[in-house]
Design an enzyme around this catalytic site. Structure first.
Site, PDB file in Angstrom:
ATOM      1  N   ALA A 135      18.334  69.736  53.598  1.00 15.87           N
ATOM      2  CA  ALA A 135      18.819  71.084  53.293  1.00 15.87           C
ATOM      3  C   ALA A 135      20.157  71.385  53.956  1.00 15.87           C
ATOM      4  CB  ALA A 135      17.779  72.114  53.727  1.00 15.87           C
ATOM      5  N   ASP A 136      20.372  70.910  55.181  1.00 11.57           N
ATOM      6  CA  ASP A 136      21.614  71.186  55.911  1.00 11.57           C
ATOM      7  C   ASP A 136      22.847  70.772  55.125  1.00 11.57           C
ATOM      8  OD1 ASP A 136      19.287  70.603  57.382  1.00 11.57           O
ATOM      9  OD2 ASP A 136      20.369  70.081  59.191  1.00 11.57           O
ATOM     10  N   ALA A 137      22.685  69.746  54.300  1.00  3.26           N
ATOM     11  CA  ALA A 137      23.829  69.182  53.581  1.00  3.26           C
ATOM     12  C   ALA A 137      24.506  70.210  52.691  1.00  3.26           C
ATOM     13  CB  ALA A 137      23.392  67.982  52.743  1.00  3.26           C
ATOM     14  N   ILE A 138      23.788  71.252  52.266  1.00  8.21           N
ATOM     15  CA  ILE A 138      24.385  72.245  51.371  1.00  8.21           C
ATOM     16  C   ILE A 138      25.495  73.023  52.074  1.00  8.21           C
ATOM     17  CG2 ILE A 138      23.898  74.399  50.115  1.00  8.21           C
ATOM     18  CD1 ILE A 138      21.275  73.187  49.231  1.00  8.21           C
ATOM     19  N   PHE A 139      25.397  73.171  53.379  1.00  7.72           N
ATOM     20  CA  PHE A 139      26.484  73.782  54.146  1.00  7.72           C
ATOM     21  C   PHE A 139      27.602  72.770  54.405  1.00  7.72           C
ATOM     22  CE2 PHE A 139      28.719  74.935  58.025  1.00  7.72           C
ATOM     23  CZ  PHE A 139      28.889  76.312  57.915  1.00  7.72           C
TER      24      PHE A 139
END
Length: 367
Positions: free
Chosen positions: A157-161
């Site tokens: 999920a972090d990758a979206i930032f």
């Protein structure tokens, strides 16, 4: 010559304006950038100039400096970019090590210097040419490394930032739509894979699909969803209004916003474990900062509206100011991780400062 910084330390953080709070946080974090003694553990990731930890701070600093028109802070962002040699991190295929490209792109756009993105383009072109189609299932490595097999793509999920805003901004600099289109396609894939249809929240990665807290509740990590919420805001604003994937990004952002306001604590913070508020009772500011920024951005840009969002934003802003010391240090920050962990009042991190600066940039007109 870099012009002088004009901001003193705070005298009453809970009463500080967004300008005062942002300048103090920026000043403290810039001064502490080479000294990691404020961390409980000196993670190598925290001192690495081209890594995601520092990039998250500079993403916030860049936005706040631009909103303020602060030449000192803008000069520090430019200096950071050139000190990095305008290069991605050591794992240029990894979404976390692409986060710095968003900073280079914003400097390039302000300076009118598209040549700054040549190294980024070379790496992004290679990624597009590789066209990885591996599963997004996160399989633990067996060779002692920290990377899962799925991380050739954005499977956490972090990758979206970290990644999509950098790719979209690269398109803005170069005029080459391939970067935005790649990012939009991969972001759709991660949303469809990780978003829980019942809660609207996103699992951190596939390892958490069946995970439960000690109270038997699903594990939805506050900062993980904060990365998503703030990342979507940054991605949406960098996309043309007629891009075919933009409606999904907006819908996901709005779904998250509607859910988040229902689970915010009375004190303005969000639970570290979003659906298990009694698991960890201490405040946690890195998730709260990103949620507050997303709500403020959504309200300012017309993507959400209503008293419930305004009240939630304001409670979050009060909470973030209460967690900021007179020096400008943001406390109560969960350290580097991937799931809910406890915090302390005296623990900080660069990404929380970056989140506070993002939030402050959207609160400048609301003092």
């Amino acid at each position: 010559m870099i012009p002088p910084l004009r901001a003193p330390a705070l005298h009453a953080p809970t009463e500080a304006t967004a300008e005062e709070a942002g300048c103090a946080v920026a000043q403290w974090q810039l001064a502490a950038a080479q000294d990691m003694t404020y961390l409980d553990v000196k993670y190598p990731e925290s001192s690495y100039g081209r890594g995601w930890v520092k990039a998250a701070f500079y993403v916030g600093l860049d936005r706040f400096a631009a909103a303020m028109g602060d030449e000192y802070l803008l000069a520090r962002v430019r200096q950071y970019s050139f000190d990095n040699g305008l290069e991605l991190g050591d794992r240029p295929w990894h979404g976390d090590d692409q986060a710095v490209a968003a900073i280079y792109a914003n400097v390039a756009l302000r300076d009118g210097n598209p040549g700054m993105m040549e190294k980024t383009q070379e790496q992004f072109d290679h990624i597009i040419a590789q066209n990885h189609t591996n599963s997004l299932e996160f399989i633990e490595p067996t060779d002692g490394s920290t990377e899962g097999t799925c991380q050739l793509r954005w499977c956490w999920a972090d990758a979206i930032f970290m990644a999509p805003p950098a790719w979209a901004l690269t398109t803005q600099v170069t005029g080459d739509d391939r970067y935005l289109d790649y990012a939009a396609s991969e972001t759709r894939a991660i949303i469809e894979y990780l978003q829980d249809p019942e809660s609207g929240l996103l699992f951190r990665d596939s390892r958490y699909f069946e995970a439960r807290t000690e109270h038997g509740l699903p594990v939805f990590w506050s900062r993980g969803n904060g990365w998503v919420f703030a990342g979507l805001a940054r991605f949406i604003e960098a996309m043309p209004e007629d891009h075919p994937e933009r409606p999904l990004m907006v819908e996901t952002f709005q779904t998250l916003a509607a859910r988040l306001v229902t689970i915010q604590r009375e004190d303005g913070y969000w639970p570290t474990s979003l659906l298990d508020p009694t698991l960890i009772l201490e405040p946690e500011t890195s998730g709260t900062a990103f949620f507050g920024f997303g709500l403020a951005w959504g309200l300012n840009n017309g993507f959400i509206e209503g008293d419930e969002y305004v009240q939630s934003r304001d409670r979050a802003w009060d909470a973030m100011r209460a967690a900021t010391e007179n020096s400008g240090m943001v406390g109560w920050v969960q350290q580097i991780g991937k799931d809910p962990q406890s915090t302390t009042a005296g623990t900080s991190q660069l990404y929380a400062s970056g989140g506070m600066l993002l939030f402050a940039s959207e609160m400048l007109d609301h003092d």
